[in-house]
Design an enzyme around this catalytic site. Structure first.
Site, PDB file in Angstrom:
ATOM      1  N   GLY A  12       0.815  -1.207   0.000  1.00 25.21           N
ATOM      2  CA  GLY A  12       0.000   0.000   0.000  1.00 25.21           C
ATOM      3  C   GLY A  12       0.848   1.256   0.000  1.00 25.21           C
ATOM      4  N   GLY A  14      -0.395   4.250   0.147  1.00 20.35           N
ATOM      5  CA  GLY A  14      -1.325   5.290   0.579  1.00 20.35           C
ATOM      6  C   GLY A  14      -0.676   6.130   1.675  1.00 20.35           C
ATOM      7  N   PHE A  15      -1.516   6.764   2.491  1.00 20.14           N
ATOM      8  CA  PHE A  15      -0.993   7.666   3.524  1.00 20.14           C
ATOM      9  C   PHE A  15      -0.052   6.927   4.482  1.00 20.14           C
ATOM     10  CE2 PHE A  15      -4.646  10.178   2.226  1.00 20.14           C
ATOM     11  CZ  PHE A  15      -4.092  11.439   2.219  1.00 20.14           C
ATOM     12  N   GLY A  16      -0.436   5.702   4.890  1.00 20.06           N
ATOM     13  CA  GLY A  16       0.367   4.962   5.862  1.00 20.06           C
ATOM     14  C   GLY A  16       1.624   4.377   5.245  1.00 20.06           C
ATOM     15  N   GLU A 171     -19.369  16.665   2.001  1.00 21.51           N
ATOM     16  CA  GLU A 171     -18.560  17.418   1.035  1.00 21.51           C
ATOM     17  C   GLU A 171     -19.067  17.192  -0.386  1.00 21.51           C
ATOM     18  OE1 GLU A 171     -14.518  17.761   3.704  1.00 21.51           O
ATOM     19  OE2 GLU A 171     -14.445  16.404   2.021  1.00 21.51           O
ATOM     20  N   ASP A 301      -6.346   2.368   7.833  1.00 22.33           N
ATOM     21  CA  ASP A 301      -7.730   1.896   7.724  1.00 22.33           C
ATOM     22  C   ASP A 301      -7.841   0.385   7.901  1.00 22.33           C
ATOM     23  OD1 ASP A 301      -8.367   4.492   7.157  1.00 22.33           O
ATOM     24  OD2 ASP A 301      -9.129   4.131   5.133  1.00 22.33           O
ATOM     25  N   ALA A 316      -6.762   9.864   7.647  1.00 26.60           N
ATOM     26  CA  ALA A 316      -5.358   9.939   7.261  1.00 26.60           C
ATOM     27  C   ALA A 316      -4.404  10.168   8.447  1.00 26.60           C
ATOM     28  CB  ALA A 316      -5.186  11.020   6.199  1.00 26.60           C
TER      29      ALA A 316
END
Ligand SMILES: Cc1cc2nc3c(=O)[nH]c(=O)nc-3n(C[C@H](O)[C@H](O)[C@H](O)COP(=O)(O)OP(=O)(O)OC[C@H]3O[C@@H](n4cnc5c(N)ncnc54)[C@H](O)[C@@H]3O)c2cc1C
Length: 414
Positions: A12, A14-16, A171, A301, A316
């Site tokens: 991953g 992603g953010f992590g 949003e 997540d 995040a």
């Protein structure tokens, strides 16, 4: 003592996952970073791609470009399909990968709560393909509505429904209403815009459940002021692509349902034989390790870590802070030291509701309106990766602000 540096496999980007790889920059390890996409995606701005405000290129950044100055990172474009945890071997779509340490940072996916008809006909909002599909659909349906003479059919085409009153739903609904009323109303001068509706369905009695009551109320009022119909106690039970059925028996004719009502851990978390908690997230120890597998860290997540009776939220900052702890613990294990416990520092929550409107909670401070909106813009701009992306987003936002326009109104091939 092994001859080669230990292999840290991270699934991953992603953010992590990105943060773990960066935090191990100066550690003598070989990092293999795996993702099914060749880019890092800034998911908090996905809804702006879906509503024609930004291009996917503005919120995604190639992983190889992020790490071209970090020689201990090797990127592999591949799908992780499983793992033999006892043999410390990952199964990738491109072959097997032995590792010494594994970081599972696979994030989440849309959760339809077993509603198969919804999964089939609604739009999720989790990746670039979802966002582009929504944008294409919205723009196409306006073209069709402009040619439809039957009033009932046209009303159904011009009814846009968002399910889920969390930050993504709020949003999206705010941005959608502005797209319809401020931008498309100019393009389709012959359509009757009093026939167009944006409806936000929330199953409970509140929006933005994690925010304080005063901000929740302000959010509902602002959305209604922006012509969004907010309906509480409205749980979807069925959707055939033309009509939503609610649990209370009400029906809502619409060709558009954007599903922002649920998220669960990514599918890889299911086949590993590890204990899963709420939303399929893998239960981890306070040091972020999988029980019985100290070399396996789960973050973001995908991880379920209890904090006062509730799992930490799927946001995040949790993923990024856990990444720092996981990287530090891998370093400690290599040096023969004990792992430390993860402690989450909640830096606050932000959600925007459109032009000039947002809500923000920072510790005991609460803001709504213009100040919160400027804060939201600043935080999101700063968090984007890459100077070009920051610049493009800033240009697009400035253009939209002064022109009441959305630049990316193209129907493209998916
Ligand atoms: C529309 C939307 C809006 C959001 N808005 C906000 C916000 O405003 N603020 C906030 O804090 N959070 C927000 N979030 C949540 C935030 O994006 C997540 O909490 C965060 O991305 C989690 O980070 P992560 O590293 O766990 O996973 P992710 O960032 O999701 O990264 C997971 C990565 O793993 C890859 N992957 C997954 N499975 C595999 C596999 N089997 N093989 C290979 N690669 C795989 C994926 O491609 C992805 O790149 C939002 C999320 C969405 C969807």
């Amino acid at each position: 003592m092994t001859e080669h540096p230990p292999v840290v496999a991270i699934i991953g980007a992603g953010f992590g996952g990105l943060r773990v790889a960066r935090a191990l920059r100066d550690t003598a390890v070989k990092i293999v970073l795996i993702d099914r996409h060749n880019y890092h995606l800034f998911q908090p701005l996905l809804y702006q791609v879906a509503t024609a405000g930004l291009s996917p290129m503005d919120i995604a950044y190639p992983v190889r470009a992020i790490f071209h100055n970090q020689p201990n990172v090797e990127f592999r474009l591949a799908e992780a399909t499983g793992a033999d945890l006892a043999a410390k071997t990952l199964r990738l779509s491109t072959g097997d990968l032995p590792y010494d340490y594994l970081v599972l940072a696979v994030g989440g996916m849309t959760h339809y709560f077993g509603l198969d008809s919804v999964a089939k006909h609604a739009f999720g909002l989790k990746d670039v393909d979802d966002a582009v599909a929504i944008r294409n659909h919205l723009l196409k349906i306006f073209e069709l509505a402009a040619q439809e003479s039957d009033t009932e059919k046209r009303r159904a085409m011009l009814t846009f429904v968002v399910a889920g009153g969390g930050p993504t739903g709020v949003e999206s609904a705010g941005a959608l209403s502005e797209l319809v009323r401020m931008v498309l109303a100019k393009d389709y001068a012959r359509l009757h815009f009093n026939e167009a509706r944006v409806v936000l369905l929330e199953a409970t009695d509140r929006l933005l459940a994690n925010f304080p009551e005063s901000l929740r109320k302000a959010t509902t009022e602002t959305l209604r002021h922006k012509h969004v119909e907010v309906r509480f106690g409205a749980a979807v039970s069925d959707y055939d692509g033309h009509r939503i059925l609610l649990k209370n028996g009400d029906a809502l004719p619409t060709h558009t349902l954007i599903w922002a009502a649920g998220i669960r851990a990514a599918s890889l978390t299911c086949g590993l034989g590890l204990r899963q908690g709420r939303q399929g997230r893998i239960v981890v120890t306070p040091t972020l390790q999988a029980p019985d597998h100290p070399e396996l860290f789960v973050i973001g997540d995908a991880a379920c870590l209890d904090a006062g009776g509730e799992p930490l939220p799927m946001v995040a900052p949790v993923a990024m802070q856990q990444a720092e702890t996981a990287a530090g613990n891998i370093r400690r294990m290599i040096n023969g030291q004990p792992c430390v416990t993860f402690i989450y520092k909640d830096s606050g929550s932000l959600a925007t509701i459109g032009r000039h409107q947002a809500v923000a909670q920072l510790g005991k401070l609460r803001f709504s309106g213009f100040v919160a909106w400027v804060l939201w813009l600043t935080v999101h701009l700063l968090q984007l990766i890459g100077f070009r992306n920051k610049l493009m987003v800033m240009i697009n936002w400035t253009w939209e602000y002064w022109s009441y326009d959305r630049a990316i109104r193209l129907i493209t091939k998916e």
